[in-house]
Motif scaffolding. Structure first.
Motif, mmCIF file in Angstrom:
data_model
loop_
_atom_site.group_PDB
_atom_site.id
_atom_site.type_symbol
_atom_site.label_atom_id
_atom_site.label_comp_id
_atom_site.label_asym_id
_atom_site.label_seq_id
_atom_site.Cartn_x
_atom_site.Cartn_y
_atom_site.Cartn_z
ATOM 1 N N ASP A 97 0.814 -1.218 0.000
ATOM 2 C CA ASP A 97 0.000 0.000 0.000
ATOM 3 C C ASP A 97 0.848 1.269 0.000
ATOM 4 O O ASP A 97 0.295 2.376 -0.059
ATOM 5 N N ARG A 98 2.159 1.119 0.071
ATOM 6 C CA ARG A 98 3.069 2.270 0.040
ATOM 7 C C ARG A 98 3.726 2.468 -1.324
ATOM 8 O O ARG A 98 4.404 3.456 -1.545
ATOM 9 N N ILE A 99 3.559 1.502 -2.229
ATOM 10 C CA ILE A 99 4.213 1.580 -3.533
ATOM 11 C C ILE A 99 3.506 2.618 -4.402
ATOM 12 O O ILE A 99 2.277 2.620 -4.509
ATOM 13 N N GLN A 100 4.291 3.510 -5.007
ATOM 14 C CA GLN A 100 3.737 4.534 -5.887
ATOM 15 C C GLN A 100 4.568 4.605 -7.168
ATOM 16 O O GLN A 100 5.659 4.036 -7.248
ATOM 17 N N VAL A 101 4.041 5.311 -8.147
ATOM 18 C CA VAL A 101 4.714 5.418 -9.436
ATOM 19 C C VAL A 101 4.991 6.883 -9.738
ATOM 20 O O VAL A 101 4.237 7.766 -9.324
ATOM 21 N N LEU A 130 8.995 2.895 -10.038
ATOM 22 C CA LEU A 130 8.288 2.593 -8.799
ATOM 23 C C LEU A 130 9.089 3.016 -7.564
ATOM 24 O O LEU A 130 10.313 2.841 -7.518
ATOM 25 N N PHE A 131 8.378 3.544 -6.570
ATOM 26 C CA PHE A 131 8.984 3.944 -5.303
ATOM 27 C C PHE A 131 8.116 3.483 -4.138
ATOM 28 O O PHE A 131 6.906 3.297 -4.287
ATOM 29 N N ILE A 132 8.752 3.315 -2.978
ATOM 30 C CA ILE A 132 8.040 3.021 -1.739
ATOM 31 C C ILE A 132 8.063 4.280 -0.882
ATOM 32 O O ILE A 132 9.137 4.826 -0.607
ATOM 33 N N GLU A 133 6.906 4.738 -0.456
ATOM 34 C CA GLU A 133 6.830 5.920 0.404
ATOM 35 C C GLU A 133 7.154 5.503 1.837
ATOM 36 O O GLU A 133 6.443 4.709 2.444
ATOM 37 N N LEU A 169 2.528 -5.041 -10.035
ATOM 38 C CA LEU A 169 3.198 -3.999 -9.260
ATOM 39 C C LEU A 169 2.844 -2.613 -9.787
ATOM 40 O O LEU A 169 2.525 -1.701 -9.018
ATOM 41 N N PHE A 170 2.884 -2.446 -11.104
ATOM 42 C CA PHE A 170 2.602 -1.140 -11.678
ATOM 43 C C PHE A 170 1.123 -0.772 -11.525
ATOM 44 O O PHE A 170 0.796 0.402 -11.302
#
Length: 309
Positions: free
Chosen positions: A105-109, A136-139, A167-168
């Motif tokens: 739930d922290r993964i963002q693009v 992709l990044f993890i907040e 993932l995307f």
């Protein structure tokens, strides 16, 4: 007159000085490293306390410029130590990154420049987009003091055993839910910058030829171009196809085709002039002009042969 140290010599000496000072307060590990930032690879000083899994990176270009202007190395070292100690570094166990259920739930693009971020591609999963590349990044942290993120690496993806497409898709859902798209007339954006949030531009005759597409935070706002149906909604509001000018990583300029009195070459010259004179190098998304056609629901780069008015 004393000769100045080269950039490499300065980095090594500063690293030694910072570690010597910090080790009077405990055990710290310092090293000079290269780090990929948007559109650039920068030299930074990584500082980590022995019992911490996270390191802070302080970039060294500005400190070196201060040194060249005459500031003593010892004073620069004290300033960097103070900056490091003022940072709030979240303490995260390394196993945090190995469990997909914990981080999903922290993964963002983000949408970043295609040409200038090769290190991102080597390090982690990516997808190409007509206007750039999706990464992709993890907040890790997001508050008033800013956002801290870590790139999703190939090693993480292998450990999670989750398909790249999943993932995307998850990253896009997370990004869209946390940072809604905002479509505004350019005049309203300028009025807000000058007069504060919620301000509206004075009414003028006719329809605005310029619009801005971004997100609520106006950070990495070009990423909203990836949101499903956003461009379709923009076309519905405008009532016609439109050009997209990538003014920065944080926003895009939208021009309805029927109101544009310039050809594609002239628009491209405008984009490149803005990038050269108004946008910081690390925030440039691209130098081309793109168009959205409702008939195909696609974004395409305008070719050199395009001369639409």
């Amino acid at each position: 007159m004393e000769s100045k140290m080269s950039y490499q010599e300065f980095q090594e000496r500063l690293c030694q000085e910072v570690q010597r000072e910090l080790n009077q307060q405990g055990t710290y590990h310092c090293e000079v490293m290269q780090n990929q930032k948007n559109n650039a690879i920068l030299w930074g000083l990584s500082v980590r306390k022995e019992d911490s899994s996270m390191a802070a990176v302080i970039y060294l270009d500005k400190p070196y410029q201060s040194y060249l202007r005459g500031k003593p190395l010892e004073e620069i070292s004290r300033e960097l130590i103070s900056a490091y100690q003022d940072q709030k570094i979240p303490q995260i166990d390394e196993t945090f990154f190995t469990d997909y259920e914990t981080v999903k739930d922290r993964i963002q693009v983000r949408l970043v420049s295609r040409e200038k971020n090769q290190a991102y591609y080597r390090r982690g999963p990516y997808k190409m987009h007509p206007m750039g590349a999706e990464v992709l990044f993890i907040e890790l942290q997001s508050d008033r003091e800013g956002t801290m993120q870590a790139q999703v690496t190939n090693k993480m993806a292998e450990q999670w055993k989750i398909p790249k497409s999943v993932l995307f898709q998850k990253a896009l859902e997370n990004t869209q839910s946390r940072n809604k798209a905002v479509f505004s007339a350019m005049g309203d954006v300028i009025a807000e910058l000058i007069m504060g949030e919620g301000a509206e531009a004075p009414e003028t005759e006719g329809v605005s030829p310029l619009y801005v597409l971004s997100n609520e935070k106006r950070e990495y706002g070009a990423t909203v171009l990836l949101y499903p149906d956003v461009l379709k909604a923009v076309r519905k509001r405008l009532g016609e196809d439109f050009y997209i000018l990538p003014s920065s990583l944080h926003e895009s300029i939208i021009l309805p085709k029927g109101l544009v009195m310039m050809d594609v070459k002239e628009l491209r010259d405008v984009v490149r002039e803005i990038n050269q004179n108004e946008v910081r190098p690390e925030e440039v998304l691209g130098n081309e002009v793109y168009e959205y056609r409702g008939a195909t629901n696609r974004v395409r780069k305008c070719s050199k042969e395009d001369r639409e008015r």
